[in-house]
Structure formats: C-alpha cells, structure tokens
Design a protein around this motif. Structure first.
Motif, mmCIF file in Angstrom:
data_model
loop_
_atom_site.group_PDB
_atom_site.id
_atom_site.type_symbol
_atom_site.label_atom_id
_atom_site.label_comp_id
_atom_site.label_asym_id
_atom_site.label_seq_id
_atom_site.Cartn_x
_atom_site.Cartn_y
_atom_site.Cartn_z
ATOM 1 N N SER A 1 -14.605 61.403 29.837
ATOM 2 C CA SER A 1 -15.705 61.205 30.780
ATOM 3 C C SER A 1 -16.744 62.323 30.749
ATOM 4 O O SER A 1 -17.872 62.126 31.205
ATOM 5 N N VAL A 2 -16.374 63.480 30.206
ATOM 6 C CA VAL A 2 -17.309 64.615 30.194
ATOM 7 C C VAL A 2 -17.599 65.121 28.786
ATOM 8 O O VAL A 2 -18.442 66.010 28.616
ATOM 9 N N LYS A 3 -16.913 64.584 27.798
ATOM 10 C CA LYS A 3 -17.067 65.070 26.426
ATOM 11 C C LYS A 3 -18.516 64.927 25.976
ATOM 12 O O LYS A 3 -19.152 63.894 26.192
ATOM 13 N N GLY A 4 -19.043 65.995 25.400
ATOM 14 C CA GLY A 4 -20.430 65.995 24.944
ATOM 15 C C GLY A 4 -21.422 66.447 25.992
ATOM 16 O O GLY A 4 -22.593 66.718 25.681
ATOM 17 N N ARG A 5 -20.988 66.519 27.245
ATOM 18 C CA ARG A 5 -21.893 66.957 28.325
ATOM 19 C C ARG A 5 -21.447 68.280 28.944
ATOM 20 O O ARG A 5 -22.261 69.067 29.400
ATOM 21 N N PHE A 6 -20.135 68.514 28.987
ATOM 22 C CA PHE A 6 -19.592 69.731 29.603
ATOM 23 C C PHE A 6 -19.097 70.665 28.497
ATOM 24 O O PHE A 6 -18.567 70.216 27.475
ATOM 25 N N THR A 7 -19.223 71.962 28.751
ATOM 26 C CA THR A 7 -18.700 72.973 27.843
ATOM 27 C C THR A 7 -17.933 74.017 28.636
ATOM 28 O O THR A 7 -18.500 74.665 29.517
ATOM 29 N N ILE A 8 -16.663 74.159 28.312
ATOM 30 C CA ILE A 8 -15.830 75.156 28.966
ATOM 31 C C ILE A 8 -15.865 76.436 28.136
ATOM 32 O O ILE A 8 -15.935 76.394 26.900
ATOM 33 N N SER A 9 -15.810 77.575 28.814
ATOM 34 C CA SER A 9 -15.773 78.853 28.114
ATOM 35 C C SER A 9 -15.094 79.879 29.001
ATOM 36 O O SER A 9 -14.861 79.625 30.184
ATOM 37 N N GLU B 1 -8.634 64.545 38.794
ATOM 38 C CA GLU B 1 -8.966 64.196 37.413
ATOM 39 C C GLU B 1 -9.095 65.485 36.606
ATOM 40 O O GLU B 1 -9.963 66.310 36.893
ATOM 41 N N TRP B 2 -8.232 65.639 35.600
ATOM 42 C CA TRP B 2 -8.363 66.772 34.692
ATOM 43 C C TRP B 2 -9.687 66.646 33.945
ATOM 44 O O TRP B 2 -10.037 65.561 33.465
ATOM 45 N N VAL B 3 -10.424 67.760 33.845
ATOM 46 C CA VAL B 3 -11.747 67.742 33.217
ATOM 47 C C VAL B 3 -11.734 68.421 31.849
ATOM 48 O O VAL B 3 -12.211 67.848 30.862
ATOM 49 N N SER B 4 -11.193 69.640 31.798
ATOM 50 C CA SER B 4 -11.279 70.402 30.555
ATOM 51 C C SER B 4 -10.314 71.566 30.590
ATOM 52 O O SER B 4 -9.989 72.081 31.664
ATOM 53 N N SER B 5 -9.860 71.978 29.392
ATOM 54 C CA SER B 5 -8.981 73.132 29.261
ATOM 55 C C SER B 5 -9.468 74.030 28.139
ATOM 56 O O SER B 5 -10.169 73.570 27.226
ATOM 57 N N ILE B 6 -9.027 75.277 28.202
ATOM 58 C CA ILE B 6 -9.385 76.233 27.164
ATOM 59 C C ILE B 6 -8.173 77.108 26.874
ATOM 60 O O ILE B 6 -7.444 77.510 27.782
ATOM 61 N N ALA B 7 -7.973 77.380 25.598
ATOM 62 C CA ALA B 7 -6.864 78.220 25.181
ATOM 63 C C ALA B 7 -7.154 79.688 25.496
ATOM 64 O O ALA B 7 -8.260 80.045 25.892
ATOM 65 N N THR B 8 -6.139 80.517 25.297
ATOM 66 C CA THR B 8 -6.257 81.912 25.719
ATOM 67 C C THR B 8 -7.413 82.650 25.057
ATOM 68 O O THR B 8 -8.105 83.424 25.713
ATOM 69 N N GLY B 9 -7.621 82.405 23.779
ATOM 70 C CA GLY B 9 -8.670 83.113 23.060
ATOM 71 C C GLY B 9 -10.044 82.497 23.200
ATOM 72 O O GLY B 9 -11.041 83.096 22.790
ATOM 73 N N GLY B 10 -10.093 81.295 23.752
ATOM 74 C CA GLY B 10 -11.370 80.638 23.972
ATOM 75 C C GLY B 10 -11.870 79.785 22.830
ATOM 76 O O GLY B 10 -12.912 79.149 22.945
ATOM 77 N N VAL B 11 -11.131 79.742 21.739
ATOM 78 C CA VAL B 11 -11.598 78.966 20.581
ATOM 79 C C VAL B 11 -11.271 77.489 20.745
ATOM 80 O O VAL B 11 -12.097 76.610 20.489
ATOM 81 N N SER B 12 -10.050 77.189 21.161
ATOM 82 C CA SER B 12 -9.631 75.795 21.323
ATOM 83 C C SER B 12 -9.986 75.298 22.710
ATOM 84 O O SER B 12 -9.608 75.901 23.712
ATOM 85 N N THR B 13 -10.713 74.185 22.734
ATOM 86 C CA THR B 13 -11.124 73.587 24.006
ATOM 87 C C THR B 13 -10.827 72.090 23.987
ATOM 88 O O THR B 13 -10.777 71.467 22.916
ATOM 89 N N GLY C 1 -2.990 74.835 31.542
ATOM 90 C CA GLY C 1 -3.792 73.993 30.685
ATOM 91 C C GLY C 1 -3.857 72.540 31.097
ATOM 92 O O GLY C 1 -4.800 71.813 30.751
ATOM 93 N N TYR C 2 -2.856 72.097 31.797
ATOM 94 C CA TYR C 2 -2.813 70.702 32.234
ATOM 95 C C TYR C 2 -1.912 70.612 33.451
ATOM 96 O O TYR C 2 -1.314 71.612 33.871
ATOM 97 N N TYR C 3 -1.803 69.430 34.030
ATOM 98 C CA TYR C 3 -1.068 69.286 35.289
ATOM 99 C C TYR C 3 0.336 69.891 35.219
ATOM 100 O O TYR C 3 0.808 70.512 36.179
ATOM 101 N N TYR C 4 1.030 69.729 34.076
ATOM 102 C CA TYR C 4 2.437 70.130 34.030
ATOM 103 C C TYR C 4 2.629 71.638 34.035
ATOM 104 O O TYR C 4 3.725 72.117 34.303
ATOM 105 N N ASP C 5 1.594 72.405 33.711
ATOM 106 C CA ASP C 5 1.774 73.858 33.711
ATOM 107 C C ASP C 5 0.784 74.584 34.619
ATOM 108 O O ASP C 5 0.685 75.798 34.559
ATOM 109 N N ILE C 6 0.095 73.854 35.493
ATOM 110 C CA ILE C 6 -0.750 74.497 36.486
ATOM 111 C C ILE C 6 0.134 75.058 37.585
ATOM 112 O O ILE C 6 0.947 74.339 38.169
#
Length: 118
Positions: A63-71, A46-58, A100-105
C-alpha cells in the motif's frame, strides 16, 4: 528504559509530503531492526515498513511501496519515514516500533497522527 518518541505528524492535503521521525533511547538503537506501523480510524494495525540494523535492507507494505521511504540515522538514534504522494487512505496514527514485524516488536511509541484531507 526504552523510549520511542514520534514526531512530524499533521494535517496535509492529498498529494503532499511529510517526514515522520522517531527518537529512540534506552537501548542500543543500531543493534535492532525498526519499523513503522499505522492504525487508521476504526481499523486494526497495519505494518507499513521495516529497516534492518544497518539501514541498507528495507521492506514496505504494498500500500505504500514507491511512495514511502524508511531510513535511520544510527548516530542520532533516530528512525524516519518520508511519505510522498499522500492519499486520504494514509490517514492514521503512525507508530514507531522496536522490531521488524509484529512477531518481534517489543516496544511501541505513543504514535503521531497523520491526517490527509482536502
């Protein structure tokens, strides 16, 4: 070579918090999106979370939105996920992945086990 080493897992009670870390090496960490993927016992990935290179876009799974924070800390080549208000259904092995997601991991860590139980 590329290495991703997760840490921070453990056994916690429902409602508790944990922070997972992923130490990256062998590639230019700041140049790649990163993500967390989990696998609960007996279930699929199950994909949980992704973050862009600069860390701004997450991005987060519902299922985890509002509880988990990626950084990420590009100076330390480290990815994090802060997990709050943990639930029993969050019990899983958590993997750090390059992409960032299954297709580019293209690389995975070995995972760290999070168990949420009273």
């Amino acid at each position: 070579q590329v290495q991703l080493v997760e840490s921070g897992g453990g056994l916690v009670q429902p409602g508790a918090s944990l922070r997972l870390s992923c130490a990256a090496s062998g590639f230019t960490f700041s140049g790649y999106r990163m993500c967390w993927v989990r696998q609960a016992p007996g279930k699929g990935l199950e994909w949980v979370s992704s973050i862009a290179t600069g860390g701004v876009s997450t991005y987060y799974a519902d299922s985890v939105k509002g509880r988990f924070t990626i950084s990420r800390d590009n100076a330390k080549n480290t990815l994090y996920v802060q997990m709050n208000s943990l639930k029993s259904e969050d019990t899983a092995v958590y993997y750090c992945a390059k992409g960032g997601y299954y297709y580019d991991i293209n690389y995975w860590g070995k995972g760290t086990l999070v168990t949420v139980s009273s």
